[in-house]
Design an enzyme around this catalytic site. Structure first.
Site, PDB file in Angstrom:
ATOM      1  N   GLU A  91     -14.934   3.287  38.357  1.00 45.93           N
ATOM      2  CA  GLU A  91     -14.290   4.226  37.429  1.00 45.93           C
ATOM      3  C   GLU A  91     -14.663   5.671  37.735  1.00 45.93           C
ATOM      4  O   GLU A  91     -15.735   5.944  38.260  1.00 45.93           O
ATOM      5  CB  GLU A  91     -14.778   3.955  36.006  1.00 45.93           C
ATOM      6  CG  GLU A  91     -14.373   2.630  35.467  1.00 45.93           C
ATOM      7  CD  GLU A  91     -14.933   2.405  34.074  1.00 45.93           C
ATOM      8  OE1 GLU A  91     -14.727   1.322  33.559  1.00 45.93           O
ATOM      9  OE2 GLU A  91     -15.570   3.322  33.514  1.00 45.93           O
ATOM     10  N   CYS A 117     -16.331  13.092  36.334  1.00 45.67           N
ATOM     11  CA  CYS A 117     -17.485  12.191  36.323  1.00 45.67           C
ATOM     12  C   CYS A 117     -17.219  11.099  37.361  1.00 45.67           C
ATOM     13  O   CYS A 117     -16.235  10.368  37.248  1.00 45.67           O
ATOM     14  CB  CYS A 117     -17.619  11.615  34.917  1.00 45.67           C
ATOM     15  SG  CYS A 117     -18.867  10.338  34.756  1.00 45.67           S
ATOM     16  N   CYS A 124     -24.787  -1.673  39.256  1.00 44.14           N
ATOM     17  CA  CYS A 124     -26.050  -0.925  39.264  1.00 44.14           C
ATOM     18  C   CYS A 124     -27.218  -1.904  39.246  1.00 44.14           C
ATOM     19  O   CYS A 124     -27.157  -2.938  38.586  1.00 44.14           O
ATOM     20  CB  CYS A 124     -26.112  -0.004  38.048  1.00 44.14           C
ATOM     21  SG  CYS A 124     -27.563   1.059  38.036  1.00 44.14           S
ATOM     22  N   CYS A 128     -30.131  -1.340  32.689  1.00 46.08           N
ATOM     23  CA  CYS A 128     -30.443  -0.857  31.338  1.00 46.08           C
ATOM     24  C   CYS A 128     -29.767  -1.752  30.277  1.00 46.08           C
ATOM     25  O   CYS A 128     -28.618  -2.158  30.461  1.00 46.08           O
ATOM     26  CB  CYS A 128     -29.984   0.586  31.177  1.00 46.08           C
ATOM     27  SG  CYS A 128     -30.746   1.683  32.376  1.00 46.08           S
ATOM     28  N   CYS A 131     -26.264  -0.665  28.770  1.00 45.44           N
ATOM     29  CA  CYS A 131     -25.218  -0.172  29.672  1.00 45.44           C
ATOM     30  C   CYS A 131     -24.317  -1.298  30.185  1.00 45.44           C
ATOM     31  O   CYS A 131     -24.798  -2.304  30.703  1.00 45.44           O
ATOM     32  CB  CYS A 131     -25.866   0.556  30.839  1.00 45.44           C
ATOM     33  SG  CYS A 131     -24.700   1.066  32.114  1.00 45.44           S
ATOM     34  N   GLU A 175     -26.479   4.154  40.047  1.00 47.13           N
ATOM     35  CA  GLU A 175     -27.625   5.062  40.020  1.00 47.13           C
ATOM     36  C   GLU A 175     -27.569   5.915  41.293  1.00 47.13           C
ATOM     37  O   GLU A 175     -27.852   5.413  42.382  1.00 47.13           O
ATOM     38  CB  GLU A 175     -28.916   4.222  39.951  1.00 47.13           C
ATOM     39  CG  GLU A 175     -30.201   4.969  40.202  1.00 47.13           C
ATOM     40  CD  GLU A 175     -30.373   6.228  39.368  1.00 47.13           C
ATOM     41  OE1 GLU A 175     -30.307   6.166  38.135  1.00 47.13           O
ATOM     42  OE2 GLU A 175     -30.575   7.312  39.977  1.00 47.13           O
ATOM     43  N   SER A 229     -31.980  10.663  32.443  1.00 42.86           N
ATOM     44  CA  SER A 229     -31.654   9.793  31.311  1.00 42.86           C
ATOM     45  C   SER A 229     -32.965   9.298  30.720  1.00 42.86           C
ATOM     46  O   SER A 229     -33.530   8.319  31.192  1.00 42.86           O
ATOM     47  CB  SER A 229     -30.808   8.606  31.789  1.00 42.86           C
ATOM     48  OG  SER A 229     -29.533   9.048  32.156  1.00 42.86           O
ATOM     49  N   LEU A 230     -33.439   9.996  29.699  1.00 43.44           N
ATOM     50  CA  LEU A 230     -34.766   9.669  29.149  1.00 43.44           C
ATOM     51  C   LEU A 230     -34.661   8.565  28.095  1.00 43.44           C
ATOM     52  O   LEU A 230     -35.259   7.505  28.221  1.00 43.44           O
ATOM     53  CB  LEU A 230     -35.401  10.935  28.572  1.00 43.44           C
ATOM     54  CG  LEU A 230     -36.875  10.817  28.242  1.00 43.44           C
ATOM     55  CD1 LEU A 230     -37.708  10.593  29.478  1.00 43.44           C
ATOM     56  CD2 LEU A 230     -37.367  12.065  27.491  1.00 43.44           C
ATOM     57  N   CYS A 348     -19.375   4.283  30.592  1.00 44.77           N
ATOM     58  CA  CYS A 348     -19.033   3.772  31.920  1.00 44.77           C
ATOM     59  C   CYS A 348     -18.951   2.254  31.964  1.00 44.77           C
ATOM     60  O   CYS A 348     -19.671   1.571  31.305  1.00 44.77           O
ATOM     61  CB  CYS A 348     -20.081   4.247  32.892  1.00 44.77           C
ATOM     62  SG  CYS A 348     -20.038   5.999  32.953  1.00 44.77           S
TER      63      CYS A 348
HETATM   64  N1  SAH Z   1     -27.376   5.781  36.451  1.00 49.83           N
HETATM   65  C1  SAH Z   1     -27.392   7.136  36.072  1.00 49.83           C
HETATM   66  C2  SAH Z   1     -26.023   7.750  35.967  1.00 49.83           C
HETATM   67  C3  SAH Z   1     -24.944   6.893  35.399  1.00 49.83           C
HETATM   68  S1  SAH Z   1     -25.083   6.448  33.701  1.00 49.83           S
HETATM   69  C4  SAH Z   1     -28.154   7.298  34.757  1.00 49.83           C
HETATM   70  O1  SAH Z   1     -28.491   6.313  34.131  1.00 49.83           O
HETATM   71  O2  SAH Z   1     -28.452   8.431  34.421  1.00 49.83           O
HETATM   72  C5  SAH Z   1     -24.620   7.965  32.911  1.00 49.83           C
HETATM   73  C6  SAH Z   1     -25.088   8.087  31.483  1.00 49.83           C
HETATM   74  O3  SAH Z   1     -24.356   7.196  30.634  1.00 49.83           O
HETATM   75  C7  SAH Z   1     -26.558   7.756  31.298  1.00 49.83           C
HETATM   76  O4  SAH Z   1     -27.219   8.770  30.595  1.00 49.83           O
HETATM   77  C8  SAH Z   1     -26.484   6.480  30.517  1.00 49.83           C
HETATM   78  O5  SAH Z   1     -27.633   6.275  29.772  1.00 49.83           O
HETATM   79  C9  SAH Z   1     -25.241   6.664  29.676  1.00 49.83           C
HETATM   80  N2  SAH Z   1     -24.745   5.424  29.056  1.00 49.83           N
HETATM   81  C10 SAH Z   1     -24.788   4.170  29.541  1.00 49.83           C
HETATM   82  N3  SAH Z   1     -24.257   3.287  28.647  1.00 49.83           N
HETATM   83  C11 SAH Z   1     -23.860   4.018  27.578  1.00 49.83           C
HETATM   84  C12 SAH Z   1     -23.247   3.698  26.320  1.00 49.83           C
HETATM   85  N4  SAH Z   1     -22.910   2.451  26.004  1.00 49.83           N
HETATM   86  N5  SAH Z   1     -22.993   4.711  25.463  1.00 49.83           N
HETATM   87  C13 SAH Z   1     -23.301   5.999  25.791  1.00 49.83           C
HETATM   88  N6  SAH Z   1     -23.876   6.358  26.951  1.00 49.83           N
HETATM   89  C14 SAH Z   1     -24.165   5.388  27.843  1.00 49.83           C
HETATM   90 FE1  SF4 Z   2     -27.507   1.974  35.936  1.00 50.99          FE
HETATM   91 FE2  SF4 Z   2     -27.366   4.311  34.617  1.00 50.99          FE
HETATM   92 FE3  SF4 Z   2     -26.262   2.066  33.592  1.00 50.99          FE
HETATM   93 FE4  SF4 Z   2     -28.896   2.315  33.681  1.00 50.99          FE
HETATM   94  S1  SF4 Z   2     -27.477   3.603  32.505  1.00 50.99           S
HETATM   95  S2  SF4 Z   2     -27.734   0.499  34.282  1.00 50.99           S
HETATM   96  S3  SF4 Z   2     -29.179   3.410  35.584  1.00 50.99           S
HETATM   97  S4  SF4 Z   2     -25.655   3.111  35.441  1.00 50.99           S
END
Ligand code: SAH
Ligand code: SF4
Length: 360
Positions: A91, A117, A124, A128, A131, A175, A229-230, A348
């Site tokens: 995407e 974006c 990935c 997480c 995600c 990532e 992404s903290l 995403c």
């Molecule tokens: N892997 C990288 C970049 C892609 S994810 C990262 O984790 O930073 C981009 C952002 O989308 C991250 O901050 C992630 O935490 C956030 N994200 C993932 N799932 C989400 C959700 N269900 N709702 C809102 N943000 C989300």
């Molecule tokens: Fe990968 Fe970012 Fe999703 Fe975590 S939030 S699983 S690092 S894409």
């Protein structure tokens, strides 16, 4: 050479092409055709000699990705699903950050502001808990051309002039620091003055916090912006949400950020996903302020975007506002990410998931 063996020319930096094509001024012309005029065939590159056009046509291709699905949100953002050559899908989203402004006579005063974006991997490895991309596991890294083409096709689909100032965020699927070589190449190709001229200051890598790779990125000295992404302020909770925290804990990330060369006028962005009753309390905000002490940081609060079957919930607006106000009162810059494209499920992996679902 069969069609399958052809490489996409969009994955080459100008320096790389210099080793393959001579004389050098031809490469500038090729970049102009690819990124400014957006031609679909080498044969249309009218100011190149015929034998070079034919050589290029035999060796390389231009278009590899196919848009197979598109969803427009009410705020003007558009989410794309691309099919890659091996049929996997990724995407990318065109986010409309500001609407166009018109003069009284109906002429355009300001064009709309866009951010694209992009995805860096199919799936990935980081896994997480919140995600959707993580749910499908990891398939493969994207090649540089597959990253570049997401943006090029979105420009084309929306008739965006190559001179427009557009931002790129590596916040799609994957990532980026886990595919640093290809991402770095894409960054260079995007920023090339003979190509799309998207300055490195307009490009942001978002990472789950692979500390050693943050150091590696720092050494590459690309000048790009960094977002972390903290999402949690103590290791116990962060480990639950982001298993990668076992390998790279919060302290190691903060140390790596302190070593990162930040542009004088810029700050490191800390993304904080707000999840109802998990991390949206003022105690967490307090700890966050402590953690960021002495760092040129800005915080971006993100509403958790639920999807069917997700175990977490979207926080209440009141809690998010209170969290923000606490940080602001303590002098920490803090914004709330607008839910761009919420109605097209902008988190995403969701469009891909829907599409995979339909096929089953
Ligand atoms: N892997 C990288 C970049 C892609 S994810 C990262 O984790 O930073 C981009 C952002 O989308 C991250 O901050 C992630 O935490 C956030 N994200 C993932 N799932 C989400 C959700 N269900 N709702 C809102 N943000 C989300
Ligand atoms: Fe990968 Fe970012 Fe999703 Fe975590 S939030 S699983 S690092 S894409």
């Amino acid at each position: 050479m069969s069609k399958e063996e052809k490489k996409s020319i969009l994955g080459f930096t100008k320096e790389e092409l210099q080793k393959l094509i001579s004389p050098t001024f031809r490469i500038k012309q090729i970049f102009n055709w690819l990124y400014h005029k957006r031609v679909k065939s080498f044969l249309d590159m009218k100011n190149l000699p015929k034998n070079l056009r034919e050589e290029l046509e035999n060796k390389y291709n231009i278009k590899e990705l196919e848009i197979i699905s598109k969803q427009k949100s009410s705020d003007g953002s558009i989410k794309y699903l691309f099919k890659l050559k091996d049929n996997h899908t990724v995407e990318a989203v065109l986010l409309k950050m500001k609407d166009a402004v018109y003069n009284e006579d109906g002429s355009i005063k300001h064009l709309p502001k866009y951010t694209v974006c992009v995805s860096s991997q199919v799936g990935c490895k980081v896994g997480c808990a919140f995600c959707l991309t993580a749910k499908g596991g990891f398939v493969r890294d994207l090649k540089a051309n597959e990253i570049v083409e997401q943006v090029l096709q979105i420009y084309e689909d929306n008739n965006i002039d190559c001179n427009r100032k557009v931002n790129i965020v590596y916040m799609g699927m994957g990532e980026p620091l886990d595919n640093l070589e290809n991402v770095a190449k894409a960054i260079k190709i995007f920023s090339d003055m003979d190509g799309m001229s998207i300055s490195v200051h307009r490009q942001t890598i978002s990472t789950s916090g692979l500390s050693s790779k943050i150091d590696k990125l720092a050494k590459m000295d690309l000048g790009i912006n960094l977002a972390i992404s903290l999402h949690a302020v103590d290791d116990e909770l962060r480990q639950k949400l982001m298993p990668i925290n076992k390998a790279y804990n919060i302290a190691s990330i903060i140390e790596a950020v302190r070593r990162f060369p930040v542009n004088l006028r810029k700050k490191v962005m800390f993304e904080y996903l707000m999840i109802k009753d998990v991390n949206d309390d003022i105690k967490s905000a307090k700890k966050l302020v402590k953690l960021l002490n002495g760092i040129k940081a800005k915080v971006n609060l993100i509403y958790f975007n639920p999807y069917p079957g997700s175990e977490f919930e979207r926080p209440e607006e009141k809690r998010v506002k209170e969290f923000q106000q606490y940080l602001l009162n303590k002098g920490v810059l803090c914004t709330i990410r607008e839910s761009k494209g919420l109605d097209i499920s902008a988190a995403c992996g969701q469009l891909r998931e829907q599409n995979l679902g339909e096929k089953v």
